[in-house]
Design an enzyme around this catalytic site. Structure first.
Site, mmCIF file in Angstrom:
data_model
loop_
_atom_site.group_PDB
_atom_site.id
_atom_site.type_symbol
_atom_site.label_atom_id
_atom_site.label_comp_id
_atom_site.label_asym_id
_atom_site.label_seq_id
_atom_site.Cartn_x
_atom_site.Cartn_y
_atom_site.Cartn_z
ATOM 1 C CB SER A 12 -0.909 -0.011 1.211
ATOM 2 O OG SER A 12 -0.116 0.023 2.376
ATOM 3 C CD GLU A 149 -9.380 -7.161 5.048
ATOM 4 O OE1 GLU A 149 -8.533 -7.630 4.242
ATOM 5 O OE2 GLU A 149 -9.231 -7.161 6.279
ATOM 6 C CB CYS A 379 -13.830 23.558 12.582
ATOM 7 S SG CYS A 379 -15.370 22.768 13.077
ATOM 8 C CG HIS A 503 -13.852 21.900 8.273
ATOM 9 N ND1 HIS A 503 -12.690 21.692 8.969
ATOM 10 C CD2 HIS A 503 -14.860 21.503 9.076
ATOM 11 C CE1 HIS A 503 -12.971 21.184 10.156
ATOM 12 N NE2 HIS A 503 -14.278 21.058 10.247
ATOM 13 C CD GLU A 505 -10.371 22.487 6.336
ATOM 14 O OE1 GLU A 505 -10.819 23.653 6.375
ATOM 15 O OE2 GLU A 505 -10.383 21.728 7.321
HETATM 16 N N1 GLN Z 1 -14.968 19.547 18.318
HETATM 17 C C1 GLN Z 1 -15.617 20.673 17.743
HETATM 18 C C2 GLN Z 1 -17.083 20.413 17.468
HETATM 19 O O1 GLN Z 1 -17.522 19.293 17.395
HETATM 20 C C3 GLN Z 1 -14.921 21.122 16.471
HETATM 21 C C4 GLN Z 1 -15.048 20.151 15.348
HETATM 22 C C5 GLN Z 1 -14.060 20.386 14.247
HETATM 23 O O2 GLN Z 1 -13.080 21.097 14.401
HETATM 24 N N2 GLN Z 1 -14.285 19.751 13.117
HETATM 25 O O3 GLN Z 1 -17.850 21.330 17.267
#
Ligand code: GLN
Length: 532
Positions: A12, A149, A379, A503, A505
């Site tokens: 892999s 698998e 986040c 996010h 990204e």
């Molecule tokens: N732990 C935090 C939440 O659940 C942030 C989650 C994250 O950064 N993806 O809201």
């Protein structure tokens, strides 16, 4: 529909995902609509419950699917948006077959791997391919040929090869050509893995070999002879400086032309956007240094999309970059280390779960805010910037998230109301695309250049609306909102202080960087100039 099935041999980690994405990109450059499916032969329904530490980042799709990071590579290389159906797992296949059995859909029959499981796999591949409206569907079979698998999946694609019209399905096998201590290229592992493939009834049309140096002509002849493929179908995938060079290398190696010939595809069109992006990548000037303060700092795959987004933004801004991964816990052990952050042009705190390293991250954010170092919080990185601000500016001592301290006097970050009674952990977060309205005249509006955005989410906690006034009073602004939900926090008057509950990204693309990442890199470039 044309199918290209990518399998892997020997071991892999050979870059099957990048090979798949690169083939797709090259066909897209020829004007074809391309889609891709990743098969993960594990029993988890999706990647959402897996640790990024073990399996790399969990990529989030627009529909909220929590999937393998290879889908992130597909989206970035193909510049497309996929859905959760594009990640097929053993868990999903068995779950639906078992549910069908309970509903009586196989009444009277003994339900077996062949034909019931293999039929389910074929159905799912064909449905996803048809729904996507693509001309070509790539299917990457995860794992290595010979793993228990992946057997049902390989059997399913073997059947598909017989069932699809001739020339509509091609097998590409990715293997390794190691060098012996004398520096000679060795073909035996490739021969063995092709033999293993043949035992399962599969004959590769193309063999892509990972190797340090370009394959020698003698090595190509040997693989061609022993593995029964024409020499032009033996592709040298030697080490590239950057994964974005792989499509160009494969094009030069003639892989696209060969596949098109094999599958009766003709096209004169050439889209050069990718090649132009790679050219730009080779002509970057200056450098920005980014400190990423996180938890899984020794495994870059855990934050793959963040690295990719920084890269896209830096290429677009024409600047080199250097990322340093800093373990947040080191600041907790020795607070004097926080001052070492002064050497970075920008600080980024990524998403995360659980208490470990949280206080260290808060220390880093405080340092960024107080010393006006450009800051991007994603986040959890946004939530912690709100906690930091509440504690040290709004005077809410011991403010926290109820994720880390249920008894905090100031729960400035709290569980989403709809999450309170959630018991199951799989696919139950606030996931995928949601809209946010941006405040007029804010940094957020300037960063995005529009009043409304859609970004991808993955969280259970959020800014507690009861504390918004007390926080905004002291200068932090919630400049992106989804009704009563705070999506963006910023501090005006700073070089760049921006946190998002979402996010960004996951939507960044080569040639089309995510706006917050681009603005972050730009801010670092100007602060680098003003500091020197
Ligand atoms: N732990 C935090 C939440 O659940 C942030 C989650 C994250 O950064 N993806 O809201």
């Amino acid at each position: 529909m044309k199918y290209i099935i990518v399998t892997g041999g020997v071991m892999s980690g050979l870059g099957k995902g990048i090979t798949t994405a690169s083939i797709g990109r090259n066909l897209k450059n020829k004007g074809y609509k391309v889609t891709a499916i990743k098969i993960d032969p594990y029993i988890n329904i999706d990647a959402g419950t897996m640790s990024p530490f073990q399996h790399g980042e969990v990529f989030v799709l627009k529909d909220g699917g929590e999937v393998d990071l290879d889908l992130g590579n597909y989206e970035r290389f193909l510049d497309t948006e996929l859905t959760r159906e594009h990640n097929l797992t053993t868990g999903k296949v068995y779950q639906s077959v078992i549910l069908k059995e309970r509903r009586g859909e196989y009444l009277g029959k003994t339900v077996q791997i062949i034909p019931h499981i293999t039929n389910e796999i074929k159905d799912r591949i064909r449905k996803v391919a048809a729904k996507s409206g693509a001309d070509v569907c790539l299917v990457e079979v995860g794992g290595t040929v010979g793993d228990i698998e992946s057997m049902p999946f390989l059997e399913a694609v073997r059947q598909m090869h017989r069932e699809e019209p001739k020339g509509d399905l091609a097998f590409v096998h990715v293997t390794l050509v190691p060098m012996d201590p004398q520096g000679d290229q060795k073909t035996k592992p490739t021969q063995h893995s092709v033999k293993e493939l043949r035992e399962l009834g599969l004959t590769p049309h193309v063999i892509v070999t990972r190797c340090k140096e370009p394959l020698l002509d003698s090595t190509i002849s040997k693989i061609s002879l022993f593995c029964d493929v024409p020499e032009e179908a033996v592709i040298s995938a030697h080490d590239a400086k950057d994964i974005y060079e792989v499509p160009i290398m494969m094009e030069k190696e003639g892989l696209t032309d060969y596949l098109m010939k094999l599958m009766n595809l003709q096209s004169d069109s050439v889209d050069t956007a990718w090649a132009q992006m790679v050219d730009r990548m080779h002509n970057l000037k200056g450098k920005v240094n980014i400190g990423i303060v996180g938890k899984y700092t020794h495994l870059e795959d855990s934050y793959l999309s963040i690295s990719a987004s920084i890269k896209h933004a830096a290429i677009d801004c024409g600047v080199n970059y250097c990322t340093t991964w800093i373990n947040a816990e080191s600041f907790e052990k020795d607070p004097s280390l926080v001052a070492t952050l002064s050497k970075y042009d920008g600080i980024l705190v990524p998403g995360g779960f659980g208490e470990r390293g949280v206080e260290g991250k808060i220390m880093a954010i405080r340092y960024a805010r107080e010393n006006d170092i450009p800051y991007l919080g994603l986040c959890l990185g946004m939530q912690l910037s709100v906690i930091e601000f509440a504690r040290h500016v709004s005077g809410l001592e011991n403010a926290n998230s109820t994720e880390f301290d249920e008894n905090t006097p100031y729960p400035v970050i709290d569980i989403l109301p709809e999450q309170e009674n959630v018991v199951d952990m799989g696919a139950t977060m606030r996931l995928g695309d949601y809209e946010a309205d941006l405040k007029s005249g804010s940094l957020a509006e300037c960063v995005y250049g529009c009043p409304k955005i859609i970004e991808r989410h993955r969280h259970r906690y959020e800014v507690n609306p009861n504390f918004v006034d007390r926080i905004e009073e002291k200068g932090m602004v919630f400049s992106g909102k989804n009704r009563n939900r705070m999506e963006i926090a910023e501090i005006p008057g700073k070089k760049f202080f921006f946190g998002s509950q979402f996010h960004p990204e996951f939507k960044s693309r080569p040639g089309r960087p995510s706006p917050p990442f681009r603005a972050f890199v730009e801010a670092m470039m100007s602060s680098e100039r003003s500091n020197s």
